[in-house]
Design an enzyme around this catalytic site. Sequence first.
Site, PDB file in Angstrom:
ATOM      1  N   TYR A 178       0.843  -1.203   0.000  1.00 53.36           N
ATOM      2  CA  TYR A 178       0.000   0.000   0.000  1.00 53.36           C
ATOM      3  C   TYR A 178       0.874   1.248   0.000  1.00 53.36           C
ATOM      4  O   TYR A 178       0.687   2.165  -0.802  1.00 53.36           O
ATOM      5  CB  TYR A 178      -0.893  -0.052   1.244  1.00 53.36           C
ATOM      6  CG  TYR A 178      -1.636   1.211   1.597  1.00 53.36           C
ATOM      7  CD1 TYR A 178      -2.743   1.616   0.857  1.00 53.36           C
ATOM      8  CD2 TYR A 178      -1.255   1.983   2.698  1.00 53.36           C
ATOM      9  CE1 TYR A 178      -3.448   2.760   1.205  1.00 53.36           C
ATOM     10  CE2 TYR A 178      -1.959   3.129   3.055  1.00 53.36           C
ATOM     11  CZ  TYR A 178      -3.052   3.518   2.303  1.00 53.36           C
ATOM     12  OH  TYR A 178      -3.749   4.640   2.646  1.00 53.36           O
TER      13      TYR A 178
ATOM     14  N   LYS B 270       1.349   4.496  -2.567  1.00 52.05           N
ATOM     15  CA  LYS B 270       1.178   5.900  -2.159  1.00 52.05           C
ATOM     16  C   LYS B 270       2.463   6.686  -2.438  1.00 52.05           C
ATOM     17  O   LYS B 270       2.417   7.841  -2.861  1.00 52.05           O
ATOM     18  CB  LYS B 270       0.808   5.982  -0.673  1.00 52.05           C
ATOM     19  CG  LYS B 270      -0.582   5.409  -0.358  1.00 52.05           C
ATOM     20  CD  LYS B 270      -1.677   6.214  -1.036  1.00 52.05           C
ATOM     21  CE  LYS B 270      -3.072   5.752  -0.655  1.00 52.05           C
ATOM     22  NZ  LYS B 270      -4.130   6.518  -1.338  1.00 52.05           N
TER      23      LYS B 270
HETATM   24  N1  LIG Z   1      -8.646   5.658   6.676  1.00 48.76           N
HETATM   25  C1  LIG Z   1      -7.384   5.935   6.985  1.00 48.76           C
HETATM   26  O1  LIG Z   1      -6.929   5.753   8.145  1.00 48.76           O
HETATM   27  C2  LIG Z   1      -6.450   6.479   5.939  1.00 48.76           C
HETATM   28  C3  LIG Z   1      -5.138   6.788   6.320  1.00 48.76           C
HETATM   29  C4  LIG Z   1      -4.262   7.307   5.364  1.00 48.76           C
HETATM   30  C5  LIG Z   1      -4.704   7.504   4.075  1.00 48.76           C
HETATM   31  N2  LIG Z   1      -5.985   7.206   3.730  1.00 48.76           N
HETATM   32  C6  LIG Z   1      -6.393   7.431   2.336  1.00 48.76           C
HETATM   33  O2  LIG Z   1      -7.596   8.198   2.313  1.00 48.76           O
HETATM   34  C7  LIG Z   1      -8.401   7.803   1.201  1.00 48.76           C
HETATM   35  C8  LIG Z   1      -9.792   7.416   1.677  1.00 48.76           C
HETATM   36  O3  LIG Z   1      -9.671   6.352   2.614  1.00 48.76           O
HETATM   37  P1  LIG Z   1     -10.930   5.687   3.334  1.00 48.76           P
HETATM   38  O4  LIG Z   1     -10.442   5.154   4.615  1.00 48.76           O
HETATM   39  O5  LIG Z   1     -12.082   6.624   3.292  1.00 48.76           O
HETATM   40  O6  LIG Z   1     -11.202   4.458   2.358  1.00 48.76           O
HETATM   41  P2  LIG Z   1     -12.496   3.518   2.175  1.00 48.76           P
HETATM   42  O7  LIG Z   1     -13.507   3.774   3.240  1.00 48.76           O
HETATM   43  O8  LIG Z   1     -11.988   2.128   1.980  1.00 48.76           O
HETATM   44  O9  LIG Z   1     -13.075   4.024   0.789  1.00 48.76           O
HETATM   45  C9  LIG Z   1     -12.344   3.820  -0.385  1.00 48.76           C
HETATM   46  C10 LIG Z   1     -13.123   4.390  -1.541  1.00 48.76           C
HETATM   47  O10 LIG Z   1     -12.385   4.128  -2.744  1.00 48.76           O
HETATM   48  C11 LIG Z   1     -13.277   3.549  -3.680  1.00 48.76           C
HETATM   49  N3  LIG Z   1     -12.575   2.721  -4.656  1.00 48.76           N
HETATM   50  C12 LIG Z   1     -11.829   1.613  -4.433  1.00 48.76           C
HETATM   51  N4  LIG Z   1     -11.382   1.114  -5.599  1.00 48.76           N
HETATM   52  C13 LIG Z   1     -11.853   1.939  -6.584  1.00 48.76           C
HETATM   53  C14 LIG Z   1     -11.732   1.977  -7.980  1.00 48.76           C
HETATM   54  N5  LIG Z   1     -11.073   1.032  -8.665  1.00 48.76           N
HETATM   55  N6  LIG Z   1     -12.335   2.970  -8.663  1.00 48.76           N
HETATM   56  C15 LIG Z   1     -13.039   3.924  -8.004  1.00 48.76           C
HETATM   57  N7  LIG Z   1     -13.198   3.948  -6.675  1.00 48.76           N
HETATM   58  C16 LIG Z   1     -12.610   2.967  -5.980  1.00 48.76           C
HETATM   59  C17 LIG Z   1     -14.266   2.738  -2.845  1.00 48.76           C
HETATM   60  O11 LIG Z   1     -15.423   2.488  -3.621  1.00 48.76           O
HETATM   61  P3  LIG Z   1     -16.321   1.137  -3.490  1.00 48.76           P
HETATM   62  O12 LIG Z   1     -17.393   1.474  -2.493  1.00 48.76           O
HETATM   63  O13 LIG Z   1     -16.832   0.942  -4.867  1.00 48.76           O
HETATM   64  O14 LIG Z   1     -15.415   0.043  -3.017  1.00 48.76           O
HETATM   65  C18 LIG Z   1     -14.498   3.730  -1.708  1.00 48.76           C
HETATM   66  O15 LIG Z   1     -15.422   4.723  -2.088  1.00 48.76           O
HETATM   67  C19 LIG Z   1      -7.638   6.672   0.512  1.00 48.76           C
HETATM   68  O16 LIG Z   1      -6.865   7.198  -0.541  1.00 48.76           O
HETATM   69  C20 LIG Z   1      -6.734   6.134   1.609  1.00 48.76           C
HETATM   70  O17 LIG Z   1      -5.597   5.501   1.110  1.00 48.76           O
HETATM   71  C21 LIG Z   1      -6.871   6.693   4.624  1.00 48.76           C
END
Ligand SMILES: NC(=O)c1ccc[n+]([C@@H]2O[C@H](COP(=O)([O-])OP(=O)(O)OC[C@H]3O[C@@H](n4cnc5c(N)ncnc54)[C@H](OP(=O)(O)O)[C@@H]3O)[C@@H](O)[C@H]2O)c1
Length: 271
Positions: free
Chosen positions: A166, A170
């Site tokens: 992952y 990034k």
């Molecule tokens: N949560 C954390 O602690 C954290 C920490 C650091 C960075 N981030 C970053 O913040 C961002 C949001 O994270 P989150 O925790 O909100 O993630 P999440 O709840 O898992 O949501 C991920 C989103 O990405 C979509 N997605 C996945 N594959 C896709 C594709 N091929 N095409 C279009 N959409 C796609 C999913 O859609 P579906 O519903 O269709 O699956 C979902 O809407 C990400 O970039 C993550 O890496 C998060």
Amino acid sequence: MSSYVVTGVSKGLGFEFLRQLSKDPSNTVIGLVRDPASAKEKVSAELPDRSNIHILAGDLTNYDSLKTAAAETSAITGGSLDYLIANAAFMSTVDGFSAIGEIEPEVATDTLRKYMDTNVIGNLQLYNVFLPLILKGKVKKVVALTSGHADLDFINQFDIQVGSLYAASKGAMNIINAKYNTQYKKQGVLFLSISPGVVDTGNFDPSALTQKQLEALQVMMAGFQSYAPHFKGGLSPDVAAQNVLRVVENASIEKGDGGAFLSHFGNKQWL
Ligand SMILES: NC(=O)c1ccc[n+]([C@@H]2O[C@H](COP(=O)([O-])OP(=O)(O)OC[C@H]3O[C@@H](n4cnc5c(N)ncnc54)[C@H](OP(=O)(O)O)[C@@H]3O)[C@@H](O)[C@H]2O)c1
């Protein structure tokens, strides 16, 4: 009065960006999702009467869907776009709770390909199709959600073993953002990679982990504690989205932020 495209608004941070940005009725907020029918249902149920929200189909692994989404966005906004927020990401439990050497080579190869296809190549294609609209926008800000897991000093000094594949995706996207910055800052486009910190988006289920994965997680938590003794756990999506949007608003090419890799504090403090 700005226009926004946010990817991955079906849930988590993406939905929160959609909610916060569309509070201002003068904003136009376009959310890209893989399943528009269920996202539209969620928006109708949770954000009724927000006529400034538009849900479009957009899968990062399907170039044609992104091209169509850009054409549809252009029709909605009149040919321009102020902000592009590349929020969507593929995430996997394969490396999420295991050190890199613990992952079977074939599984690691397959998982890394999926990370690269979505989080790097998908975002690259997203940028390609939306950049013509951004260049015609007033604000010209392009943001990719990244992670402190991609910081080499943080990894090495605090033994952050998990999340290797992952983090590689990034880190690759951080480079792509910096390279875009070198080319497009002359035209006023700000590219940023912003980590939201640890966010509790409901994806984490410790009861689904094996003993070994729990141990790897403990190593990570020990690293987090030693890095940031104040760290108590994940932020709510509400607070995390506010933090990220604050960094986006404060950053500018003039302040030297072009291509920067920043935390939710607007600096290199990841937790
Ligand atoms: N949560 C954390 O602690 C954290 C920490 C650091 C960075 N981030 C970053 O913040 C961002 C949001 O994270 P989150 O925790 O909100 O993630 P999440 O709840 O898992 O949501 C991920 C989103 O990405 C979509 N997605 C996945 N594959 C896709 C594709 N091929 N095409 C279009 N959409 C796609 C999913 O859609 P579906 O519903 O269709 O699956 C979902 O809407 C990400 O970039 C993550 O890496 C998060």
